[in-house]
Design an enzyme around this catalytic site. Structure first.
Site, PDB file in Angstrom:
ATOM      1  N   CYS A 121       0.852  -1.186   0.000  1.00  0.00           N
ATOM      2  CA  CYS A 121       0.000   0.000   0.000  1.00  0.00           C
ATOM      3  C   CYS A 121       0.892   1.242   0.000  1.00  0.00           C
ATOM      4  CB  CYS A 121      -0.882  -0.018   1.246  1.00  0.00           C
ATOM      5  SG  CYS A 121      -1.809   1.515   1.479  1.00  0.00           S
TER       6      CYS A 121
ATOM      7  N   ASP B 292     -19.032  10.286  -1.139  1.00  0.00           N
ATOM      8  CA  ASP B 292     -18.060  10.619  -0.086  1.00  0.00           C
ATOM      9  C   ASP B 292     -16.735   9.925  -0.400  1.00  0.00           C
ATOM     10  OD1 ASP B 292     -19.928  12.008   1.767  1.00  0.00           O
ATOM     11  OD2 ASP B 292     -20.918  10.040   1.780  1.00  0.00           O
TER      12      ASP B 292
ATOM     13  N   HIS C 177      -8.537  -3.059   2.908  1.00  0.00           N
ATOM     14  CA  HIS C 177      -7.433  -2.289   3.482  1.00  0.00           C
ATOM     15  C   HIS C 177      -7.579  -0.795   3.148  1.00  0.00           C
ATOM     16  CE1 HIS C 177      -3.072  -1.644   4.558  1.00  0.00           C
ATOM     17  NE2 HIS C 177      -3.225  -0.646   3.681  1.00  0.00           N
ATOM     18  N   GLU C 178      -7.766  -0.486   1.866  1.00  0.00           N
ATOM     19  CA  GLU C 178      -7.837   0.927   1.467  1.00  0.00           C
ATOM     20  C   GLU C 178      -9.050   1.617   2.094  1.00  0.00           C
ATOM     21  OE1 GLU C 178      -5.283   2.376   0.128  1.00  0.00           O
ATOM     22  OE2 GLU C 178      -4.251   0.482  -0.246  1.00  0.00           O
TER      23      GLU C 178
ATOM     24  N   HIS D 152      -8.345   2.725   5.501  1.00  0.00           N
ATOM     25  CA  HIS D 152      -7.718   4.059   5.502  1.00  0.00           C
ATOM     26  C   HIS D 152      -8.772   5.145   5.288  1.00  0.00           C
ATOM     27  CE1 HIS D 152      -3.596   2.784   5.583  1.00  0.00           C
ATOM     28  NE2 HIS D 152      -3.581   2.268   4.377  1.00  0.00           N
TER      29      HIS D 152
ATOM     30  N   HIS E 258      -1.664   2.280   9.271  1.00  0.00           N
ATOM     31  CA  HIS E 258      -1.103   0.925   9.182  1.00  0.00           C
ATOM     32  C   HIS E 258      -0.864   0.288  10.550  1.00  0.00           C
ATOM     33  CE1 HIS E 258       0.314   1.723   4.831  1.00  0.00           C
ATOM     34  NE2 HIS E 258      -0.825   1.053   4.844  1.00  0.00           N
TER      35      HIS E 258
END
Ligand SMILES: *[C@@H]1O[C@H](CO)[C@@H](O)[C@H](O)[C@H]1NC(C)=O
Ligand SMILES: *[C@@H]1O[C@H](CO)[C@@H](O)[C@H](O)[C@H]1NC(C)=O
Ligand SMILES: *[C@@H]1O[C@H](CO)[C@@H](O)[C@H](O)[C@H]1NC(C)=O
Length: 297
Positions: free
Chosen positions: A118, A199, A252-253, A256, A262
């Site tokens: 990432c 969003d 995962h993204e 964030h 992380h």
């Protein structure tokens, strides 16, 4: 530096990193191989060495937050000399990834450095170590200042940038957004066509558009909502040899996008690396991290 400024800079560096990895020394010598292939030749390097490629390693560690602005200003970063600050940055990297903090480019460290990951920095503003304070097996982190979406929103709309592949809509909804429902206080609603009401805005960038070659994805912290996947990666839906599972990288993204940084728990979704043919599900560390972020209200 505000975290917005930091991210603007991080993204600028990210583009620079991509430029380097595609046009620089590594490319001339190792066409078609991994953009981080130059790291292989640095195996065994330690403080005091002067080896071609160290400069690229410094840029890499700078992008991910291990070498800070100070080193950039005094031009340490622009040479191939393995200095004290590089050793210290490398030790921090090794600690974050549960490797022996030798400060030397040993085999284990080089192997990890070369893998696609990432693109979001591990250390933001020099403040956030991935190993967060607290208990032994919980290592989640938030971005500095703990940015998050207003809990009053309840529904976050998401959409695809114009021209993005459309076969990703269903898998992203099911494997990347749905698992966060009930953990973050939101539901997710796909909006087609009009991105001005989204969003979370998702796009696929290839290297001609500035995506760094060895990067799986990149996301800005809340409430920016911009997410990029690397269009040049071989993506699959589910575990397939030779491909990365988009559902797992999306999980995962979007972690964030919702406010998690992380984690140094390897089994956690928020660990910066995902292997080919690897699928991951939310780990206790991810769940605790997200709940903690939205519990404070
Ligand atoms: C997200 O942040 C980037 C970098 O600062 C900026 O260029 C972009 O306009 C931001 N997008 C939104 C929707 O705030
Ligand atoms: C998109 O949505 C915004 C906000 O609801 C609206 O003002 C705009 O007219 C819409 N644009 C199109 C092309 O539908
Ligand atoms: C891409 O993935 C497919 C399976 O989805 C696999 O057959 C192919 O070999 C992979 N290509 C590369 C370059 O790894």
């Amino acid at each position: 530096m505000t975290s917005n400024t930091f991210y603007a800079l991080a993204f600028a560096c990210f583009l620079t990193l991509s430029f380097l990895s595609h046009t620089g020394w590594a490319h001339r010598n190792m066409r078609k191989e991994s953009p981080y292939e130059f790291m292989k030749l640095l195996k065994g390097c330690k403080q005091g060495d002067n080896v071609e490629g160290i400069q690229q390693l410094k840029k890499f560690l700078h992008h991910f937050g291990y070498l800070n602005q100070k080193h950039l200003n005094n031009r340490d970063i622009d040479d191939d000399y393995f200095d004290e600050s590089l050793e210290s940055a490398l030790k921090t990297y090794q600690l974050n990834f549960n490797l022996k903090p030798t400060g030397v480019l040993d085999t284990e460290t080089v192997s990890l450095l070369m893998i696609p990951r990432c693109g979001v920095p591990d250390i933001v503003d020099g403040k956030t170590r991935m190993k967060s304070a607290g208990s032994y097996n919980i290592k989640y982190a938030h971005f500095p200042g703990s940015p998050r979406w207003p809990v009053t929103k309840k529904v976050l709309n998401w959409g695809l940038q114009h021209g993005s592949r459309r076969d990703v809509i269903e898998p992203l909804a099911k494997y990347s957004f749905q698992p966060w429902v009930g953990i973050a206080p939101f539901t997710f609603n796909f909006v087609d066509g009009n991105l001005s009401i989204a969003d979370i805005k998702i796009g696929f960038l290839d290297k001609s558009q500035g995506m760094a070659g060895n990067t799986l994805g990149f996301t800005y912290p809340p409430t920016n909502g911009t997410v990029f996947f690397n269009a040049d990666m071989n993506w699959s839906f589910g575990a397939t040899p030779g491909a990365y599972d988009l559902g797992t990288v999306g999980l995962h993204e979007f972690g964030h996008a919702l406010g998690l940084a992380h984690s140094s728990v390897e089994a956690a979704v928020m660990w910066p690396y995902t292997g080919m043919a690897q699928t991951k599900h939310l780990h206790d560390d991810d769940i605790k991290g997200m709940k903690a972020l939205y519990a404070a209200s």
